[in-house]
Design a protein around this motif. Structure first.
Motif, mmCIF file in Angstrom:
data_model
loop_
_atom_site.group_PDB
_atom_site.id
_atom_site.type_symbol
_atom_site.label_atom_id
_atom_site.label_comp_id
_atom_site.label_asym_id
_atom_site.label_seq_id
_atom_site.Cartn_x
_atom_site.Cartn_y
_atom_site.Cartn_z
ATOM 1 N N TYR A 101 -5.490 -52.124 -34.735
ATOM 2 C CA TYR A 101 -6.260 -52.268 -35.724
ATOM 3 C C TYR A 101 -6.890 -50.669 -36.057
ATOM 4 N N VAL A 298 -10.724 -40.077 -36.882
ATOM 5 C CA VAL A 298 -10.643 -41.643 -37.119
ATOM 6 C C VAL A 298 -11.009 -42.182 -35.902
ATOM 7 N N LYS A 299 -12.005 -43.086 -36.149
ATOM 8 C CA LYS A 299 -12.643 -43.728 -34.979
ATOM 9 C C LYS A 299 -12.840 -45.169 -35.404
ATOM 10 N N VAL A 300 -12.697 -46.055 -34.476
ATOM 11 C CA VAL A 300 -12.630 -47.590 -34.828
ATOM 12 C C VAL A 300 -13.623 -48.270 -33.753
ATOM 13 N N ASP A 301 -14.865 -48.875 -34.133
ATOM 14 C CA ASP A 301 -15.753 -49.365 -33.377
ATOM 15 C C ASP A 301 -15.302 -50.752 -33.149
ATOM 16 N N LEU A 302 -14.854 -51.426 -31.878
ATOM 17 C CA LEU A 302 -14.441 -52.471 -31.783
ATOM 18 C C LEU A 302 -15.354 -53.306 -30.941
ATOM 19 N N GLY A 303 -16.593 -52.921 -30.896
ATOM 20 C CA GLY A 303 -17.740 -53.565 -29.959
ATOM 21 C C GLY A 303 -17.391 -52.984 -28.652
ATOM 22 N N PRO A 307 -16.284 -46.234 -29.017
ATOM 23 C CA PRO A 307 -15.266 -46.453 -30.111
ATOM 24 C C PRO A 307 -13.889 -46.060 -29.723
ATOM 25 N N LEU B 131 -13.149 -40.729 -40.593
ATOM 26 C CA LEU B 131 -13.712 -42.199 -41.030
ATOM 27 C C LEU B 131 -14.370 -42.500 -39.445
ATOM 28 N N TRP B 133 -15.053 -46.686 -38.736
ATOM 29 C CA TRP B 133 -14.704 -47.732 -39.168
ATOM 30 C C TRP B 133 -15.116 -48.763 -38.114
ATOM 31 N N VAL B 138 -18.662 -56.356 -35.649
ATOM 32 C CA VAL B 138 -19.268 -55.416 -35.200
ATOM 33 C C VAL B 138 -20.537 -54.907 -36.200
#
Lengths: 493, 417
Positions: A101, A298-303, A307, B131, B133, B138
């Motif tokens: 994701y 590019v970082k995605v925080d998935l909880g 991240p 970014l 995201w 969350v």
């Protein structure tokens, strides 16, 4: 170099590397079984490499009927000439980050291939299976949609558990059985093939929740008990603190992407100790950056506590450390893998393997190689062992009964080491389930059938699972992965 | 049931169906109501007319024709076009979007997402600033600093504040709005001001100045000139909290969209150096995210693809000039609603034929040469749609459909051409 195969593996639960259950096809696959238009094929004169059978470059014919390898064939429909070529099982990408994701955002910089291209690149490199390492409870549908859009190669994914969802149960030794059932049910509902831990601890960014913290040692100790009791096995994303923590029973943990955790010689020793105690691991060579202008973060925080960083540093140190480990380790428990989003599958592993082959002192690492890497080792680390780790019983070898996933490479015996990476980066011929997909380096079957593999655990959804799902932004029925969200499904028992 | 009223894709709707008829929908907002019942969005008591039969113009007047005749005429129009445009697709399911992309390839057409003007500046700005995201889950659980910029969620996605951003009780925001600080920036004082802790009304054309002023305050070096009213308060607001999010809406992209989004993304990146900070487009159309996922997957870019370009494929962030097309296929959109009058008249004067797929009569169908009635995705047709954060859900069919789906028509068109 050969390995004692009987001692390499062990039986741990349904996902145990040595004891995959019988393969049964899902509903969709029964309608269009893979290889349904396969024919009788004889691959003649090739040098076979199949560590599972102890075949190390012997000139030998290979027979295929339909989608399976068979002992012999009286009258083949087609003969594929393989004289002077290497014949090996097709590749299995153990850690192919292709559908995570948020990964789509990387395409903004134009240096990450589309899924269509990526599938073709994998096939051209001789792969027929790609395993995505990062699927979470609420991104499962997304990951499976992406995997279904990846053409040509079969796929599967790991369910990455967020231990924050389970922290109460991890603290309570009386609830291990219930916890195990919940985890198994999650695995089946999200159609994951195995279980993965990115953060083997419970930590909160909010100071108010600090009382709920669980450190890595505590967590891994509880998870070991859970794994032994409920026949589970975890892939543990390697990090320095993971290597520091005691792993009471290494056989229940597969250490994934080790390279980045080997930040000093002590950690290298710890990794070797894990392998020597019977644990398995994959190396996690850094993916080669495509060069050019620097990518933005590019970082995605998935909880999770940290991240997910999709543009990690290319990590020359991690690569060198992984090379060092590969050179020092003498056993069979180490697979090849890449760390980070895959951009060029054809080059990702072959270039690292060529560096391992290079016996000049200082080539790619600081010290001369302790062992010679042969084609046998390469087939073992990129085919046989990954298939066993994923529980794909009929892949990764060429014994009669195996699925006819075979790759042919132009690699004459007198090829100089400097050309090895080029030679194994592209296969001349690829057969997937008995169907010729690549022929003379060209894609001839762009619509070859493909499927997504998952583990059928049979666990029932209990109250703990309901509690985990209670606070999600989707209702449980929309969290679970249904047939519509993926391609053909194959459930492994 | 899942609501296809907007990009939230709320999945907590309860439907009462009896004898193949929908009687009642619970938990639904007005936007959703207009998807499930033939009523107008803002006026639930005003009926919308359902198109019952395919229509084709004969001597300038729309006549009911058979599906096959409509298909033949539409195929003739699109097949003969030298420069066709396939427009819309943000309000249709993912399977239909896949079929549309296939058709666009076959026609060598330009495919333009209906909300390209809104998303193009966003994706463009990410290339420069990177970014951070997070999915809505969350954000709901962790975001304690929420800013709406040029966005009025009560109009674009009415349940967004309740389910995700303002009043929702998340894991670490258990008291809902009491655990969050909410602010908004807009040209006009909107309803959002009623629940915002800070509302900054900015004069048109001064948004960039406001943003640069905030950046200066954050750096601790405010400029000497007079600042836009609210600059200091907004800078103070944004510099606090543990997890922030900026939801921007169409208001941020009407004028100077690229420059404004560039500044907004720069601000989010600057704030992100100290704490998680997300810049999030508030998509109103229910499957806009699905279309961009498809473009990313298939073409490797969220830009509008033009398969008719001399190079084979050109992708661009620039919105289409309607003057260059000689046939238009509209799916899942109503462009005549917002097309400037002179452009609509110019299309009419050039006799550009329009083919429209729509369940309801609208301005576009009124101007179309061929109209196909379609089944409603998520009610009369099974589909897949992506929530505005890019997570897919399966839309189920609960009522029998008397009309073909968008996907079926697009596939039939591709076969017929």
């Amino acid at each position: 170099m050969t390995h004692d195969l009987k001692s390499c593996f062990f039986e741990v639960g349904a996902g145990g590397a040595g004891g995959p259950g019988p393969l049964s096809q899902g509903k969709l696959s029964e309608q269009h079984p893979i290889g349904w238009y396969g024919m009788k094929i004889k691959i003649t004169g090739g040098r076979l490499y199949d560590p599972a059978q102890g075949i190390n470059g012997a000139e030998q014919d290979l027979f295929i009927a339909g989608d399976r390898i068979v002992e012999s064939l009286p009258q083949p429909d087609r003969v594929i000439e393989a004289r002077g070529r290497v014949v090996a099982p097709a590749g299995i990408e153990l850690r192919g980050q292709v559908a995570t994701y948020g990964l789509n955002f990387l395409r903004l910089w134009g240096r990450f291939p589309s899924l269509t291209e990526l599938g073709r690149l994998y096939a051209a490199a001789g792969y027929t299976h790609v395993h995505e390492p990062l699927l979470t409870l609420y991104t499962a549908g997304y990951v499976h949609r992406q995997l279904a859009a990846l053409p040509l190669v079969d796929t599967s994914a790991s369910l990455a558990l967020n231990l924050r969802d389970l922290d109460d149960s991890l603290k309570s030794p009386n609830h291990l059985e219930e916890l195990g059932q919940a985890v198994k049910a999650l695995q089946e509902k999200t159609r994951a093939l195995d279980l993965r831990l990115l953060e083997p601890f419970v930590r909160y960014r909010q100071p108010f929740y600090s009382h709920r913290t669980l450190d890595a040692a505590q967590t891994l100790e509880t998870l070991t008990r859970l794994a032994l009791r409920c026949e589970l096995r975890f892939s543990l994303e390697a990090a320095p603190e993971v290597l520091e923590a005691p792993l009471p029973e290494p056989r229940v943990f597969h250490l994934a992407a080790l390279g980045r955790a080997l930040t000093n010689p002590r950690r290298l020793d710890q990794a070797l100790a894990h392998l020597d105690r019977g644990g398995t691991a994959d190396l996690g060579f850094p993916c080669q950056a495509a060069g050019g202008a620097a990518e933005k973060p590019v970082k995605v925080d998935l909880g999770w506590y940290h991240p997910l960083n999709l543009t990690p540093d290319a990590g020359a140190d991690a690569g060198a450390a992984a090379l060092r480990l590969a050179r020092q380790y003498q056993g069979p428990n180490l697979a090849f893998s890449v760390d980070g989003p895959v951009r060029r599958p054809e080059a990702a592993l072959s270039s690292w393997w060529a560096r391992l082959r290079d016996r000049r002192p200082g080539a790619g690492a600081d010290e001369p190689p302790d062992r010679e890497f042969s084609l046998w080792d390469w087939v073992w680390a990129t085919r046989t062992l990954p298939a066993r780790l994923l529980g794909l019983a009929d892949r990764g070898h060429l014994a009669p009964g195996a699925r006819a996933d075979v790759a042919l490479f132009d690699l004459p015996p007198d090829t100089p080491p400097s050309r090895w990476a080029d030679c194994i980066a592209r296969c001349r011929t690829l057969l997937k389930a008995g169907t010729v997909v690549i022929e003379d380096f060209a894609l001839v079957q762009p619509d070859a059938p493909k499927a997504t593999y998952y583990r059928r655990t049979g666990a029932a959804a209990g109250p703990l699972l309901a509690e985990i799902c209670q606070y999600r932004s989707f209702r449980p029925e929309n969290l679970w992965v249904t047939d519509e969200l993926g391609g053909d499904w194959v459930g492994l028992d | 049931m899942i609501c296809t009223g907007c990009g939230c894709l709320c999945d907590d709707l309860d439907l009462t169906v009896a004898e193949g008829q929908l009687l009642e929908v619970a938990n639904v907002c007005l936007w959703g109501l207009s998807r499930f019942f033939p009523c107008k969005r803002s006026h639930p008591r005003k009926e919308r007319r359902r198109i019952l039969k395919p229509l084709a113009r004969l001597n300038g007047r729309p006549r009911e024709v058979s599906y096959e005749t409509a298909l033949e005429q539409a195929a003739e129009i699109l097949g003969a076009a030298r420069r066709p445009l396939l427009y819309g697709l943000t309000n249709t399911g993912s399977r239909a979007q896949e079929a549309a992309l296939h058709l666009a390839r076959k026609l060598r057409a330009r495919l333009e997402p209906a909300d390209l003007a809104f998303t193009a500046p966003y994706y463009h700005s990410l290339r420069k600033h990177g970014l951070y995201w997070a999915p809505l889950e969350v954000i709901r659980d962790e975001a304690d600093t929420v800013l709406f910029w040029g966005a009025n969620p009560l109009h674009s996605c009415p349940r967004h504040p309740v389910r995700y951003s303002v009043f929702a009780r998340g894991r670490f925001t258990e008291r809902g709005v009491e655990d969050r600080r909410v602010a908004a920036v807009d040209l006009y004082r909107t309803e959002v001001a009623k629940f915002c802790h800070l509302f900054v009304q900015v004069e048109p054309g001064r948004e960039l100045q406001l943003l640069s002023g905030i950046r200066e305050h954050l750096e601790g070096a405010p400029g000497p000139g007079p600042a836009v009213k609210g600059t200091r308060k907004l800078a103070g607001f944004l510099s606090q909290g543990d997890f922030g999010v900026i939801f921007f809406g169409r208001g941020a992209t009407y004028n100077q969209g690229f420059a404004l989004l560039d500044e907004l993304a720069g601000l989010a990146a600057r704030l992100g150096e100290e704490r998680p900070f997300v810049l999030f487009p508030l998509s109103a159309d229910f499957n806009a995210a699905g279309l961009y996922q498809l473009l990313f997957n298939e073409l490797g870019s969220p830009e509008a693809p033009d398969f008719g370009h001399e190079s084979g494929l050109l992708t661009t962030y620039a919105t289409a000039d309607w003057g260059e097309f000689d046939a238009v296929l509209v799916v899942g959109a109503d462009p005549w609603w917002f097309l400037p009058e002179e452009q609509a008249l110019a299309l009419q004067a050039r006799r550009v034929p329009v083919v429209s797929l729509s369940p309801y009569a609208n301005r576009t169908t009124a101007s179309a040469r061929v109209v196909f009635p379609t089944a409603l995705a998520g009610l009369e047709a099974a589909e897949v749609a992506y929530r505005m954060d890019g997570l897919p859900v399966v839309l189920k069919q609960v009522l029998p459909a008397a009309w073909p789906t968008d996907r079926e028509i697009l596939l039939d068109l591709a076969k017929a051409i």
